[in-house]
Structure formats: C-alpha cells, structure tokens
Design an enzyme around this catalytic site. Structure first.
Site, PDB file in Angstrom:
ATOM      1  N   ASN A 101      -5.822   3.683  10.689  1.00 21.92           N
ATOM      2  CA  ASN A 101      -4.892   2.545  11.139  1.00 21.92           C
ATOM      3  C   ASN A 101      -4.685   2.610  12.395  1.00 21.92           C
ATOM      4  O   ASN A 101      -4.414   1.682  13.169  1.00 21.92           O
ATOM      5  CB  ASN A 101      -3.485   2.439  10.350  1.00 21.92           C
ATOM      6  CG  ASN A 101      -2.900   3.570  10.193  1.00 21.92           C
ATOM      7  OD1 ASN A 101      -3.353   4.727   9.243  1.00 21.92           O
ATOM      8  ND2 ASN A 101      -1.788   3.745  10.680  1.00 21.92           N
ATOM      9  N   SER A 104      -3.149  -3.647   0.530  1.00 20.73           N
ATOM     10  CA  SER A 104      -1.972  -4.489   0.666  1.00 20.73           C
ATOM     11  C   SER A 104      -2.383  -6.034   1.055  1.00 20.73           C
ATOM     12  O   SER A 104      -3.188  -6.234   1.785  1.00 20.73           O
ATOM     13  CB  SER A 104      -1.386  -3.698   1.964  1.00 20.73           C
ATOM     14  OG  SER A 104      -0.041  -4.402   2.277  1.00 20.73           O
ATOM     15  N   ALA A 105      -1.509  -6.900   0.813  1.00 21.08           N
ATOM     16  CA  ALA A 105      -1.503  -8.387   1.397  1.00 21.08           C
ATOM     17  C   ALA A 105      -1.421  -8.623   2.656  1.00 21.08           C
ATOM     18  O   ALA A 105      -1.979  -9.542   3.087  1.00 21.08           O
ATOM     19  CB  ALA A 105      -0.762  -9.379   0.250  1.00 21.08           C
ATOM     20  N   HIS A 106      -0.534  -8.056   3.217  1.00 19.29           N
ATOM     21  CA  HIS A 106      -0.094  -8.446   4.658  1.00 19.29           C
ATOM     22  C   HIS A 106      -1.016  -7.930   5.697  1.00 19.29           C
ATOM     23  O   HIS A 106      -0.746  -8.172   6.955  1.00 19.29           O
ATOM     24  CB  HIS A 106       1.570  -7.987   4.902  1.00 19.29           C
ATOM     25  CG  HIS A 106       1.837  -6.671   5.225  1.00 19.29           C
ATOM     26  ND1 HIS A 106       1.783  -6.125   6.599  1.00 19.29           N
ATOM     27  CD2 HIS A 106       2.025  -5.552   4.501  1.00 19.29           C
ATOM     28  CE1 HIS A 106       2.038  -4.959   6.451  1.00 19.29           C
ATOM     29  NE2 HIS A 106       2.008  -4.462   5.248  1.00 19.29           N
ATOM     30  N   GLN A 146      -6.576  -0.721   5.465  1.00 13.92           N
ATOM     31  CA  GLN A 146      -7.223  -1.413   6.687  1.00 13.92           C
ATOM     32  C   GLN A 146      -8.541  -1.920   6.334  1.00 13.92           C
ATOM     33  O   GLN A 146      -9.013  -2.387   7.420  1.00 13.92           O
ATOM     34  CB  GLN A 146      -7.158  -0.181   7.724  1.00 13.92           C
ATOM     35  CG  GLN A 146      -5.844   0.145   8.304  1.00 13.92           C
ATOM     36  CD  GLN A 146      -5.074  -1.160   9.165  1.00 13.92           C
ATOM     37  OE1 GLN A 146      -5.813  -2.193   9.285  1.00 13.92           O
ATOM     38  NE2 GLN A 146      -3.618  -0.951   9.204  1.00 13.92           N
ATOM     39  N   THR A 202       9.277  -7.260 -13.168  1.00 15.13           N
ATOM     40  CA  THR A 202       8.990  -8.557 -13.343  1.00 15.13           C
ATOM     41  C   THR A 202       8.071  -8.797 -12.028  1.00 15.13           C
ATOM     42  O   THR A 202       8.469  -8.747 -11.072  1.00 15.13           O
ATOM     43  CB  THR A 202      10.162  -9.580 -13.529  1.00 15.13           C
ATOM     44  OG1 THR A 202      10.949  -9.167 -14.507  1.00 15.13           O
ATOM     45  CG2 THR A 202       9.756 -10.779 -13.564  1.00 15.13           C
ATOM     46  N   CYS A 255       5.204   2.444  11.727  1.00  9.60           N
ATOM     47  CA  CYS A 255       6.343   3.111  11.617  1.00  9.60           C
ATOM     48  C   CYS A 255       6.701   4.069  12.524  1.00  9.60           C
ATOM     49  O   CYS A 255       7.776   4.588  12.847  1.00  9.60           O
ATOM     50  CB  CYS A 255       6.199   3.767  10.249  1.00  9.60           C
ATOM     51  SG  CYS A 255       4.796   3.267   9.341  1.00  9.60           S
ATOM     52  N   ALA A 310       0.855  -1.275   0.055  1.00  8.56           N
ATOM     53  CA  ALA A 310       0.135  -0.035  -0.043  1.00  8.56           C
ATOM     54  C   ALA A 310       0.821   1.286   0.140  1.00  8.56           C
ATOM     55  O   ALA A 310       0.406   2.239  -0.375  1.00  8.56           O
ATOM     56  CB  ALA A 310      -0.866  -0.159   1.178  1.00  8.56           C
ATOM     57  N   THR A 311       2.170   1.204   0.513  1.00  5.40           N
ATOM     58  CA  THR A 311       2.695   2.504   0.592  1.00  5.40           C
ATOM     59  C   THR A 311       3.146   2.639  -0.919  1.00  5.40           C
ATOM     60  O   THR A 311       2.931   4.069  -1.467  1.00  5.40           O
ATOM     61  CB  THR A 311       4.064   2.122   1.330  1.00  5.40           C
ATOM     62  OG1 THR A 311       3.990   1.987   2.725  1.00  5.40           O
ATOM     63  CG2 THR A 311       5.116   3.142   0.981  1.00  5.40           C
TER      64      THR A 311
HETATM   65  C1  LIG Z   1      -3.890   2.866   6.096  1.00  2.03           C
HETATM   66  C2  LIG Z   1      -2.485   2.333   5.769  1.00  2.03           C
HETATM   67  N1  LIG Z   1      -2.086   2.735   4.547  1.00  2.03           N
HETATM   68  C3  LIG Z   1      -0.842   2.369   4.011  1.00  2.03           C
HETATM   69  C4  LIG Z   1      -0.057   1.198   4.696  1.00  2.03           C
HETATM   70  C5  LIG Z   1       1.297   0.839   4.154  1.00  2.03           C
HETATM   71  O1  LIG Z   1       0.935  -0.475   3.706  1.00  2.03           O
HETATM   72  P1  LIG Z   1       2.390  -1.465   3.401  1.00  2.03           P
HETATM   73  O2  LIG Z   1       2.800  -1.882   4.656  1.00  2.03           O
HETATM   74  O3  LIG Z   1       1.585  -2.374   2.439  1.00  2.03           O
HETATM   75  O4  LIG Z   1       3.440  -0.406   2.658  1.00  2.03           O
HETATM   76  C6  LIG Z   1      -0.688   0.855   5.873  1.00  2.03           C
HETATM   77  C7  LIG Z   1       0.290  -0.105   6.788  1.00  2.03           C
HETATM   78  O5  LIG Z   1       0.254   0.037   7.931  1.00  2.03           O
HETATM   79  C8  LIG Z   1      -1.950   1.201   6.542  1.00  2.03           C
HETATM   80  O6  LIG Z   1      -2.214   1.029   7.705  1.00  2.03           O
END
Ligand SMILES: Cc1ncc(COP(=O)(O)O)c(C=O)c1O
Length: 375
Positions: free
Chosen positions: A147, A195-197, A175, A235, A321, A72-73
């Site tokens: 988040n 995001s997958a994780h 989220q 890739t 973070c 997602a970043t």
């Molecule tokens: C609202 C939100 N956006 C973006 C991210 C970033 O996701 P990623 O870890 O997949 O880069 C997070 C991860 O904590 C999130 O909670």
C-alpha cells in the site's frame, strides 16, 4: 477543489455505486433481514447473491466462498486469527498494520512468526521464503500489492513455493483487487482479503475469499447466527454489499482502461517531478501498480512538504493509519532505504477519477514547494 491524489487510502464512491445503494435503501421490501425466510428477506437475499456473484467474478472464484466482512482489516484478522491453531506463520515486515498487529498478537500468544524483509526494490526473496518454511508452518501471509510503494509481489511463484511445502497461503489483495487481474482458478491462494472502499465502493464492507472446505478448519472471530459459512455472524448490511457488488462489476469493465490511463499519469509524474532534481523513486517502479508512486526529494522532509501543499493537493506519506501519527514509514525502513529517503517519502496515488489537470497541479505545486523548502 484540492486535487485528490490519495486514492490508495480511499477512493471516492462512484456515482453509479451511490445510486445503487440509495435505490436499495429505498426499495420496497429490500430492507428485510436477508436471513429471514419471508418475501422481504428473500428480496434482500437476492440483492446479496447478485453482489456476491459480481465480487466473485472479479476473482474468478465461486460466489459460495466469499465471506462478507467490514473491510480488509477484518478479513485479515479473520484469516490469521481464524487459523490460529498454526504453530508457525510466515509474513513480511512490510505488510499493512492489520497483518502486522494480528501477527504480533498471535506471537504474544505463542505462535512462532517469521518476518521476512524485502530487498530495497520491495521484493521478497523467494529462496528465503522457501528456506523459512518448516514442517509446522501453517500459514504464509503476503500482500499482493504494497500500500505504500505499490510494489507487486510475484504471488504465483510465492503460491507455488507455499503449496509445494504443503502450507496455506493468505494474500492481502486490498490494493490489487479490481486493479490487477486475479484468477483463483489458476493461482492456488487459500484465503484472500479485499475491500470495497479501495475500488470506488462504500467504506465498512469487504470480503475474505476462503478456499472450499477450509472454512471447516477455521475459528470464527464473531459468534452468533452463523452467517457467512459460519465464519462471520451478524446481519448483513445489504446496501453496502450492493454497493460493493456494483463497484466490482464496474472495475471488471474498466480495469484495462484505468490501467492504461494511470500508467500515462505515472509516467508524466515521474518525468516532470524528476526534472526538479534530487528525486528518488522508492521501490522498483517497473514492478509496481500504475496508481501508486512513492518518491523522496533530497533535503525535504515529507511532513513539512505535505503540510506546505495541503491547500492544493491531497497526498500522503504512507498508509492512512500512519500519517496521523507522524511516524516514519516502517515499510521503507524494512526495505533498507536510507533514513533521509524514509523521512522524505511521499505517496501520490491516482485513481479512476483523477484528471490530467490534477496531475499538472501536483507537478506545479510540488515543484514550487520543493524549491521553496530547499531554499
Ligand atoms: C494492503 C491493505 N490491507 C488492508 C487494508 C485495510 O483495509 P480496510 O480499510 O478495508 O480495513 C488496507 C487499507 O489501507 C490496505 O492498503
């Protein structure tokens, strides 16, 4: 084992996801470059198509508009910087750092950015949003679910306002994807990050949904072979994407049940932790996801509390973070909460693999720790 209650930071990989990834890595021929035209490439490409369809299904969108990224970043960076020809962007002061930092970067490079502040509940004022929109507003970027607090923004109403003013809407759904229903045939979101994780998939893979045709107006951030609608060269990591697809299809099936179980856990936590006394819930709990609970205890500093309980339960005081760098939550500050609440805030986030024993352990551990620290 320590009770894991930090699922908003990252979720454990589902066993079925892990098996699918391993199978893909082992599979005869599946290692081919998915862009290659021979049989090996075609097999890898088929794996990716299946995963793309599973991810798209969870958004009720076309699989053709899913751009795989590293998470997602990256999706957020691509959405914002990819439309950097915008003169004016509206976002909020409570977004994830990947949005805040991207918007600050654009601001330093001449883009005008309006930072909306939510009310103490966590909600963005829709009239303020409407009033902030200008003729030159190119993009509005607002997260679906925060988040730190789990607060759910009214994305349908936000989309209505943004569309009525002729602007584009980006939603950070990291989220909410796989946790709340999202129907892109009904809600006119132009760009959406996932995001997958966060949904029991692997780290290092995510996606950006790009509304049909918009890709032609965007500038890629990664130049090269022109994969992923030309927006994200490189890739594709077949095994990670396969894992993402399986995680998405499991989420599709278990979303309702997860919601029900996690709602029960949250109610139990609120009830039992409330009995300690001097507990405050940060954000409007009636408009939040069931897997996130953000609370503060009077007279207790969150860093000290988290440190005291760390051998028994894994919780955090905000986004991953932030928690490394002992820094009070900018989210809660922007919501206008008193400093004591901001410094005392902890986030308990449950997930599909949380058991009721983890909840009871958290209650007992926090009860003991808060009582000890107050004395
Ligand atoms: C609202 C939100 N956006 C973006 C991210 C970033 O996701 P990623 O870890 O997949 O880069 C997070 C991860 O904590 C999130 O909670």
């Amino acid at each position: 084992m320590i009770g894991y209650l930090d699922n908003a930071a990252s979720t454990p990989v589902d066993v079925k996801v892990g098996l699918a990834i391993t199978r893909q890595l082992d599979s005869n021929g599946g290692f081919g470059n998915p862009s290659s035209v021979h049989e090996y490439g075609e097999l890898a490409s088929q794996y990716i198509t299946t995963a793309r369809c599973d991810v798209a299904k969870l958004l009720t969108s076309s699989d053709k508009q899913i751009v795989f990224t590293s998470g997602a970043t990256e999706s957020n960076n691509l959405a914002l910087k990819g439309l950097s020809l915008c003169k004016h962007i509206i976002t909020t002061a409570v977004e994830h750092k990947s949005i805040i930092a991207s918007c600050s970067f654009l601001e330093q490079n001449g883009v005008d950015v309006t930072w909306l502040k939510p009310n103490p509940d966590g909600a963005i004022d829709l009239d303020e949003l409407s009033d902030s929109m200008r003729v030159e507003t190119g993009l509005v970027s607002i997260a679906h679910v925060n988040n730190e607090t789990g607060f759910i923004q009214d994305i349908s109403s936000i989309a209505e306002i943004v569309k009525s003013k002729g602007s584009l809407l980006h939603v950070d759904a990291a989220q909410s994807f796989g946790k709340l229903p999202i129907d892109l045939t009904k809600c006119p979101i132009d760009l959406l990050s996932i995001s997958a994780h966060k949904i029991y998939g692997p780290k290092g893979v995510g996606a950006l949904f790009v509304r049909k045709g918009l890709e032609k107006k965007m500038t890629p951030q990664m130049h090269g072979g022109g994969q992923e609608l030309g927006l994200r060269s490189g890739t594709l990591p077949t095994h990670q994407i396969v894992g993402f697809g399986v995680a998405a299809s499991i989420a599709q099936e278990s979303m309702e049940q997860d919601h029900e179980v996690l709602t029960r856990y949250k109610a139990r936590l609120i009830d039992a932790l409330g009995q300690i006394g001097g507990m405050h819930i940060n954000g409007d709990v009636s408009r939040s996801v069931p897997n996130i609970l953000n609370i503060s205890f009077d007279g207790v500093d969150s860093d000290v509390l988290i440190h005291r309980v760390r051998n028994k339960i894994a919780i955090s005081n905000g986004s991953a973070c932030n928690s490394g760098a002992i820094e009070p939550s900018y989210v809660l500050r922007a919501m206008g909460l008193p400093e004591e609440r901001v410094y005392g805030a902890i986030r308990i986030s449950t997930g599909r693999f949380t058991e009721s024993d983890d909840i009871e352990l958290a209650i007992e551990t926090l009860h003991e720790a808060v009582t000890f620290l107050r004395s």
